[in-house]
Scaffold this active site. Sequence first.
Site, PDB file in Angstrom:
ATOM      1  N   GLU A   1       0.932  -1.019   0.116  1.00  0.00           N
ATOM      2  CA  GLU A   1      -0.019  -0.162   0.145  1.00  0.00           C
ATOM      3  C   GLU A   1       0.871   1.370  -0.093  1.00  0.00           C
ATOM      4  O   GLU A   1       2.054   1.459   0.525  1.00  0.00           O
ATOM      5  CB  GLU A   1      -1.069   0.049   1.195  1.00  0.00           C
ATOM      6  CG  GLU A   1      -1.739  -1.387   1.251  1.00  0.00           C
ATOM      7  CD  GLU A   1      -2.417  -1.555   2.812  1.00  0.00           C
ATOM      8  OE1 GLU A   1      -2.390  -0.334   3.270  1.00  0.00           O
ATOM      9  OE2 GLU A   1      -2.846  -2.586   2.858  1.00  0.00           O
TER      10      GLU A   1
ATOM     11  N   GLU B   1      -9.987   6.076   2.559  1.00  0.00           N
ATOM     12  CA  GLU B   1     -10.635   5.418   3.892  1.00  0.00           C
ATOM     13  C   GLU B   1     -10.415   6.282   5.128  1.00  0.00           C
ATOM     14  O   GLU B   1      -9.503   7.037   4.968  1.00  0.00           O
ATOM     15  CB  GLU B   1      -9.764   4.284   3.884  1.00  0.00           C
ATOM     16  CG  GLU B   1     -10.103   3.296   5.057  1.00  0.00           C
ATOM     17  CD  GLU B   1      -8.893   2.500   5.577  1.00  0.00           C
ATOM     18  OE1 GLU B   1      -9.191   1.596   6.801  1.00  0.00           O
ATOM     19  OE2 GLU B   1      -7.962   1.895   4.830  1.00  0.00           O
TER      20      GLU B   1
END
Length: 397
Positions: free
Chosen positions: A203, A307
């Site tokens: 990520e 997010e």
Amino acid sequence: MANIINNKLEFFMLYLLTLSYMLSDRFVDGRSIGATKLVKHKGTIKTIETEDGDIIDCVDFYQQPAFDHPLLKNHIIQMKPSSIPSDLKANPSEPDQLFQNWHKSGQCPEATIPIRRPQGNQRPRDLYHFKQRRARLNHSLDSASDGDDLSAHEYATAYLGGNFHGAHATINVWQPTVSNNGEMSIGQIWVVAGPDDKVNTMEAGWRVDYDQKSKLFVYWTSDGYQSTGCHNLECPGFVQTNKQVALGSPIGGVSSYNSKQTNIGITIYKNNGNWWLKVNDQPVGYWPSSLFTYLANSATELTWGGEIYNNKIGGVHTKTQMGSGHFPSEGYGKASYFRNIQSVDSNGIFRDVEAGELATDVTKPSCYNINVQSDNSGGSGTNFYFGGPGYSDKCPK
């Protein structure tokens, strides 16, 4: 009498030596360093205190944390990727120059890498966030365990399934408000393979914690966020090769509402068996394939988007913002975006992702949303706007 004098003299000399040692670590370039920043990284050659209040240790390349990993004891180091993809789409506004402010305070010497010293507990309980997102998409909510609240993780993302050797996007960087300690707001790319309980991910993107600073970060896990992986260089794993990028350090500029937009290009792609991270024009380092099981060969899912973590204080929805803090419907200059969305095939070729190929995952559209579109005529390829303000009359819980 002579023995007493000698003992006092020895004690005084010991005191001076101890004091000088303490002071040597408490001051860098004449400025005091707080007690929480005292621990130098192993192999530190030089230390830099930044205008942001960060402490950057310039660590000997061969003493960086990665090489303490048992799987990397006989690792053959790759100092740079063997090729730079020519078919990678870059936004013209992506800066080729340095993009972090710590360079104003100094530079790391050759053969070192910059490592930011962690300061306090800035990490929310997010170790299971992607595992739980996958569980929710698969309608298997029972797999959300370990005491973490599935509904506390909220998303506005677009994703693609298949067989991949990487992903790319241009992201505009914002500094959304993070309302409560332990919450966070991110815009990032996930490169994923494996079943939910053993998922492998890499990520990268930008992240804002309660300190209200937008920071470049990376993360990885090879066992579903259970015992492997970490952010940045906080554990052995990611091999950094670039002496100009400090993972976890603030990004120098952010986008402004209805004004200047600051972009970074994030690319993760497989090269010579390893997974390289490229930020704008700079290869930063790589995740060795030996760290992974399912990602050792290829990825099966790519995800782009935002997010947040919602602590639900007082039983109401958090005011923590996602993206710019504005809904996708507001468009360019006001909403946060991903542009030039690309995947990498098994031959290492970057391909434009078509808007119709992307599926979306939106947890609470009344709080945060996403709008995928194609704008090849405008030079931004497949792109989407995402984000929102959090708590409002439309988003009370």
